[in-house]
Design an enzyme around this catalytic site. Structure first.
Site: not given
Ligand code: NDP
Length: 282
Positions: A87, A177, A210, A212, A214
């Site tokens: 992306m 971020y 908030g 999560i 992961t």
């Molecule tokens: P993860 O880091 O677990 O997952 C991120 C995903 O994005 C992966 O599938 C990764 O896959 C993909 N990704 C990373 N870089 C790129 C790139 N350059 N192009 C395409 N895809 C990409 O994130 P979370 O599950 O923790 O978070 C998911 C959402 O929730 C986000 O929007 C985050 O801001 C939001 N959020 C999460 C919180 C948390 O505490 N976890 C808190 C608040 C919001 P790959 O490496 O294979 O590309």
């Protein structure tokens, strides 16, 4: 206490009168989920699969996407396709939407969830990193949304934006971020007004999460901040419900909404609380 009590009562009153979720409405629904190789995106893919949706998932790592897609099929997805994309690239966001439109014959849900990796540390002038992160976390979102809008308009579809409490209320160690999440809230907040004023068929759901549990999030905050982390699978299900019921805003866990209100109403005490919930010794 009285104030927080009243807000909580008002919150639950709104929640109880919100439209109820019909899992059957997702059977055969055409869904594109980004950032679906891990974390919340992966969990959303499994949830949509269990509801019998037709899904396209994307992220950069093709081998992992393949495994997630296979699991989706075993869980009941009518179709589960994947496409690897970065992306940060100018062309990949369009390529992914075109792939989904072509393979699924249109879209009912566009769930924008991916984020680029960013350090959890004090800002020390990495301007190029912010520029790159803006591409991944923000520009690709608006590019994909614009590309998918005509199809979502036709299908009375939904645009789901996964954002963060840090996009409403900045905290330390997350300047790049937080800026991308504030940008998302601003852009899609404005777009949702415009769509409503045009009497568009498309709904926009902005999801404020908030902490999560992961892997990527826990790796960063472990030992630095002591706040409870909520389960990714439950966050995923709540996001899916928000999209399916065309809810304008989701706060998960629920008290994140109260935290954002307190930040505006009691800024000094909120800032004191925020700065003292991190283990940091200069
Ligand atoms: P993860 O880091 O677990 O997952 C991120 C995903 O994005 C992966 O599938 C990764 O896959 C993909 N990704 C990373 N870089 C790129 C790139 N350059 N192009 C395409 N895809 C990409 O994130 P979370 O599950 O923790 O978070 C998911 C959402 O929730 C986000 O929007 C985050 O801001 C939001 N959020 C999460 C919180 C948390 O505490 N976890 C808190 C608040 C919001 P790959 O490496 O294979 O590309």
């Amino acid at each position: 206490k009285i104030l927080i009590g009243s807000i909580s009562v008002a919150y639950f009153a709104v929640k109880w009168t919100a439209p109820s979720f019909d899992p059957g409405s997702l059977k055969g629904a055409r869904v594109l989920v980004t950032g679906a190789s891990t974390g919340i995106g992966e969990q959303m893919a499994y949830n949509y699969a269990q509801f019998g949706a037709r899904i396209v998932i994307t992220a950069r790592r093709e081998n992992i996407l393949q495994q997630v897609a296979e699991k989706c099929l075993s869980l009941g997805a009518q179709e589960a396709l994947y496409i690897a994309a970065d992306m940060a690239s100018e062309s990949d966001p369009d390529k992914v939407v075109d792939f989904a439109l072509d393979k699924l014959g249109g879209l009912d849900y566009l769930v924008l969830n991916h984020i680029g990796s960013t350090p959890f540390s004090m800002w020390s002038g990495e301007v190029d990193h912010v520029r790159w992160l803006m591409k991944v976390n923000f520009f690709s979102y608006i590019q994909m949304a614009w590309r998918a809008l005509p199809s979502l308009e036709q299908s009375k579809g939904s645009l789901v934006i996964v954002s963060s409490l840090l996009g409403k209320m900045p905290g330390p160690f997350t300047a790049p971020y937080a800026s991308t999440k504030f940008a998302l809230n601003g852009f899609f907040g404005s777009l949702s007004h415009e769509l409503a004023m045009k009497k568009s068929n498309v709904s926009v759901s902005i999801c404020t999460l908030g902490l999560i549990d992961t892997e990527s999030a826990m790796e960063k905050v472990r030992g630095v901040v002591n706040v409870p982390a909520y389960p990714a699978a439950e966050a995923a299900l709540n996001i899916i419900k928000a999209g399916a019921t065309r809810q304008l805003e989701l706060y998960y866990p629920w008290f994140t909404q109260i935290i954002t209100l307190c930040k505006d109403w009691f800024p000094s005490s909120s800032n004191f609380f925020i700065q003292n919930s991190y283990n940091y010794n200069p």
